[in-house]
Enzyme design. Structure first.
Site, short mmCIF file in Angstrom:
data_model
loop_
_atom_site.label_atom_id
_atom_site.label_comp_id
_atom_site.label_asym_id
_atom_site.label_seq_id
_atom_site.Cartn_x
_atom_site.Cartn_y
_atom_site.Cartn_z
N GLY B 268 0.94 -1.45 0.21
CA GLY B 268 0.06 0.15 0.04
C GLY B 268 1.26 0.95 0.04
O GLY B 268 2.24 1.01 -0.75
N THR B 270 3.16 4.49 0.83
CA THR B 270 4.44 4.43 2.18
C THR B 270 4.13 5.07 3.94
O THR B 270 4.50 5.04 4.57
CB THR B 270 5.39 5.61 1.22
OG1 THR B 270 5.55 4.82 0.43
CG2 THR B 270 6.48 5.78 2.75
N GLU B 290 5.52 -3.42 1.16
CA GLU B 290 5.72 -3.17 -0.39
C GLU B 290 4.73 -1.54 -0.70
O GLU B 290 3.33 -1.73 -0.66
CB GLU B 290 5.30 -4.73 -1.48
CG GLU B 290 5.72 -4.45 -2.39
CD GLU B 290 4.66 -3.12 -3.58
OE1 GLU B 290 5.37 -2.12 -3.38
OE2 GLU B 290 4.00 -4.02 -4.65
N CYS B 324 2.04 1.29 -8.56
CA CYS B 324 3.17 1.42 -7.64
C CYS B 324 4.25 1.65 -8.10
O CYS B 324 4.94 1.88 -8.44
CB CYS B 324 3.27 0.79 -6.36
SG CYS B 324 3.94 -1.36 -6.46
N GLU B 421 4.07 10.44 -5.31
CA GLU B 421 3.34 9.12 -6.11
C GLU B 421 1.42 10.39 -6.50
O GLU B 421 1.14 9.89 -5.29
CB GLU B 421 2.72 7.76 -5.88
CG GLU B 421 2.24 6.84 -6.35
CD GLU B 421 2.80 5.97 -5.01
OE1 GLU B 421 2.81 5.45 -4.04
OE2 GLU B 421 3.04 4.67 -6.13
#
Lengths: 300, 512
Positions: B268, B270, B290, B324, B421
């Site tokens: 998911g 950060t 991750e 991601c 992101e």
């Protein structure tokens, strides 16, 4: 008290300094502390390093990372072997310092020998662990795909407090064998041979900044070792649950990798393994397309 | 809508009419208008069964939530309710962990590994058998194009179970000079971008290594995981070996904090990853994360440009950019920047945005209203920062959550759209001159999940792939995945690997 006679040669005392970026500066803080051995003898005026010293050391370690990780594995191997050679030649000095730090002669000699052997052990691994931990992956598509270990970056290490030489060597060696650079905090109460070990490093063709050794108090510095944004991993070798919890919490600041080597008996076989190298490695997977010329049904 | 003229015959007519040959000119713009429209080709919903309501799958049984609450899950392409799913609270999580612990101690730990493997093989086969249904549900619940769920998500999920099933009785070969042991009960929390695939990435290696599982799918995309629970039930797995709990953020939190969970695996953001790392501080729980990414995709002037453009499009618009490892920063060598940007704009125009169930759709619905708002906010930020925006002129459906594929040019390295992101179909384009410059720019990010490089020169490829600080590097390709291929990040993109031999390690302890 020794009576001073005019004929007696006066011993030259060594200033125990820290090792940062291949130089031996004093702490920027100007502070010192005096570790005392069991017999009550003052060991030295040892640098009481500050947060700023740590930050300077991280800068040195980061600057050295590109060069060190880019060296041929074979070359790293030779340098680690050279470190063992240099340590072998200075055995007597280390035995003396370990004895000053309360070890018996037998124990001190054993510790130095083990430390030398450990360097040889990791010197050998420098160009072998990659093959052990790599893989060519049989993907279903038309790609050549492989995974290799790469060093994680700058590693901050708080070394074992009791095994002041063997512990130090056992923790540093796998980290640098794997191409990382590091900032190391020596044993607080037994710092002498850590500083002297820096002299070994300095005469082993190890590039400056690959290993940086500070002296001081873990209680003061531990939190900086783990919340610095340019440190990729932290290793802590004591079993203090409060410190461990604090470290795990602060490690989240930049998703730092954190390792506790607190239950390891460094004098035994469990004190050395390529899996210690693997701890501070990242696995990189690369994909390359394979042109499918024979796709129309041809072949050999 | 029917196609008015047959493209082949139309091309024939044109060829006859044009007497003088068209000079080769690579500045010609492709035309996608007039008769080149596609007839609708929707996948049928009738091949999928979705219950009106789903309970929690605990201890091999469907159990009413102790929380007594259910939440709706909607189709983001139509905003219509698909079903409602139970919300697991702390007490439900506790029930599931207890079931997983019992199953671990009494059954799973003792079962011969080769028998354990057969259960996992069964799951793989059943996912294959129900592939069509699973793809339809994945697309309905998450908004991704059916082409992707059908051709990528579901088959890859099945392959993951198949791959790891085979490892179960071969673990002693994986780690030289070490004996392996499972960890116990693992808590797994998956994201909403690849719901079934992430369930497979997590559950398959956990089971193969002998652990039992408490798994939580994302709030917005729980359905395929619940279908997987039905498969697990049908495969007759011993009760409690896999427990699947739908829920919300607090459900995940309860799993993370449960004292009898030995390991957390999280995929998911950060931000949440860091919260989890803090939450487990002071415990012996193992952790793999991750997390996010901001991948650099680098095109050199000697690259096969048309292939590179396709790769860049796939890199950022695959799954609406909800990836991601999406190639969200494009670095183009200055000498070819104009050409590449023009080709990208052309290609952008040809992307079909719309009904995710339509087999021709390239870009489906944004997963949720909340995510659409985040993306739109970033688009505003990009404009305010002075970057130039270009969006496809396509029409987007009025209902549902859609976003036009978007490019930003004139982006500065320090711009937020180049640093953060976005997790949407938004590409930031930057330029560079030398290898050293682009390496420095590409690595100048807290993330390190993936990267891409496009060049025809082999030695340059290896130089670049070696120097880029990222866990997965694609050379002359992008967004490729395989069960045998380890996946995971450097730096703030997380730690631990999923996939391949390396994906076993996070679920094992090694003993000398």
């Amino acid at each position: 008290m020794v009576t001073i006679t005019t004929k007696q040669r006066i011993e030259v005392l060594k200033t125990y300094k820290i090792y940062v970026g291949g130089q031996f500066p004093r702490t920027e803080s100007g502070r010192y502390y005096i570790p005392v051995n069991a017999a009550g003898k003052k060991l030295a005026n040892v640098c009481l390093c500050s947060r700023k010293d740590f930050r300077d050391a991280v800068v040195a370690a980061r600057s050295a990372f590109g060069g060190w990780s880019g060296r041929a594995a074979f070359n790293r191997s030779q340098i680690l072997y050279r470190m063992a050679e240099m340590l072998e030649g200075r055995k007597a000095q280390f035995v003396e310092e370990l004895m000053l730090q309360d070890a018996s002669k037998v124990k001190a000699e054993k510790e130095v020998n083990l430390a030398i052997d450990r360097l040889i052990y990791y010197a050998g691994w420098c160009d072998k662990y990659q093959q052990l931990f790599s893989a060519v992956n049989p993907v279903a598509s038309s790609h050549f795909n492989f995974s290799v270990p790469e060093p994680t970056g700058v590693v901050a290490i708080i070394t074992p407090q009791s095994d002041s030489l063997l512990g130090l060597v056992s923790v540093i060696a796998p980290v640098i064998a794997g191409g990382n650079t590091c900032v190391v905090l020596a044993s607080e109460k037994k710092p002498l041979c850590s500083v002297t070990f820096a002299e070994v490093l300095n005469s082993s063709d190890l590039p400056g900044g690959v290993v940086n050794i500070l002296t001081g108090k873990p209680s003061e510095l531990a939190s900086w070792f783990v919340d610095h944004m340019d440190v990729n991993a932290t290793i802590y070798c004591e079993n203090n649950s409060d410190v461990k919890k604090m470290m795990q919490e602060k490690a989240a600041t930049n998703v730092k990798r954190i390792f506790f080597y607190d239950k390891i008996k460094w004098e035994t076989e469990e004190g050395q393994s390529p899996y210690f190298i693997l701890d501070t490695q990242e696995i990189k997977t690369t994909w390359h397309p394979v042109e499918n010329i024979a796709g129309a049904g041809g072949g050999y | 809508m029917a196609v008015k003229t047959n493209p082949a015959s139309r091309a024939g007519k044109v060829a006859k009419k044009t007497a003088k040959p068209v000079a080769k000119n690579n500045t010609l713009k492709l035309k996608f208008d007039t008769s080149w429209t596609y007839a609708p080709a929707p996948e049928s919903k009738s091949a999928a069964t979705i219950n009106k309501q789903y309970d929690l799958f605990i201890d091999g049984k469907w159990q009413k939530p102790l929380s007594k609450t259910y939440i709706d899950t909607i189709n983001p392409a139509t905003e219509e309710k698909l079903s409602e799913v139970a919300v697991a609270n702390e007490a439900d999580v506790n029930k599931a962990v207890t079931a997983a612990r019992n199953a671990y101690e009494k059954v799973w730990k003792k079962m011969p590994a080769k028998e354990r493997a057969k259960y996992i093989f069964r799951i793989a086969r059943m996912v294959q058998e129900k592939a069509r249904e699973l793809s339809i549900i994945e697309t309905l619940d998450g908004g991704k194009p059916i082409r992707e769920s059908r051709d990528f998500d579901v088959p890859t999920a099945a392959n993951h179970f198949f791959y790891y099933a085979g490892w179960a009785d071969k673990l002693e070969y994986a780690f030289p000079n070490r004996k392996t042991a499972p960890l116990g009960v693992v808590g797994q929390i998956a994201p909403w971008n690849f719901p079934l695939l992430m369930a497979a990435w997590k559950i398959a290696p956990a089971l193969a290594t002998g652990n039992t599982v408490v798994f939580k799918p994302s709030k917005t995309t729980p359905l395929t995981a619940l279908k997987l629970a039905e498969i697990i039930e049908e495969a007759d797995l011993p009760p409690g070996v896999v427990n699947i709990l739908s829920g919300v953020g607090s459900t995940g939190d309860a799993i993370v904090r449960h004292p009898d969970v030995n390991k957390i695996a999280f995929t998911g953001s950060t931000e949440v990853g860091k919260m989890i790392q803090r939450a487990i501080a002071g415990t012996d729980k193992k952790l793999t994360l991750e997390l996010g990414g901001k991948a650099a995709n680098i095109i050199f002037e000697d690259a096969p440009i048309d292939q590179a453009v396709e790769g860049v499009i796939n890199g950022i618009f695959f799954n609406q950019g909800h990836v991601c490892c999406a190639g969200s920063r494009l670095y183009v060598q200055e000498s070819i920047a104009k050409t590449v940007i023009r080709k990208l704009k052309d290609r952008l125009e040809s992307l079909i945005v719309g009904d995710p169930l339509d087999k021709n759709t390239d870009i489906g619905a944004i997963n949720s209203k909340q995510q659409l708002e985040t993306i739109l906010e970033y688009i505003e930020i990009g404009k305010k920062e002075g970057a130039e925006i270009y969006q496809s002129s396509c029409a987007v459906p009025k209902k549902g959550f859609f976003c036009k594929p978007t490019l930003f040019t004139n982006v500065a390295q320090s711009n937020r759209i180049a640093q953060e992101e976005i997790f949407g179909p938004v590409l930031a384009i930057l330029t560079f001159r030398t290898d050293d410059e682009v390496i420095e720019k590409a690595n100048n990010t807290p993330y390190g999940l993936s990267a891409g490089v496009w060049t025809d020169k082999g030695s340059k490829i290896f130089n670049m792939t070696k120097r880029m600080r990222a866990g997965v590097v694609w050379a002359n390709t992008f967004n490729k995945f395989d069960p045998t291929s380890p996946f995971g990040g450097y730096k703030e993109s997380g730690f631990g690997r999923e996939g391949g031999l390396h994906g076993l390690l996070p679920y094992l302890t090694l003993k000398g």
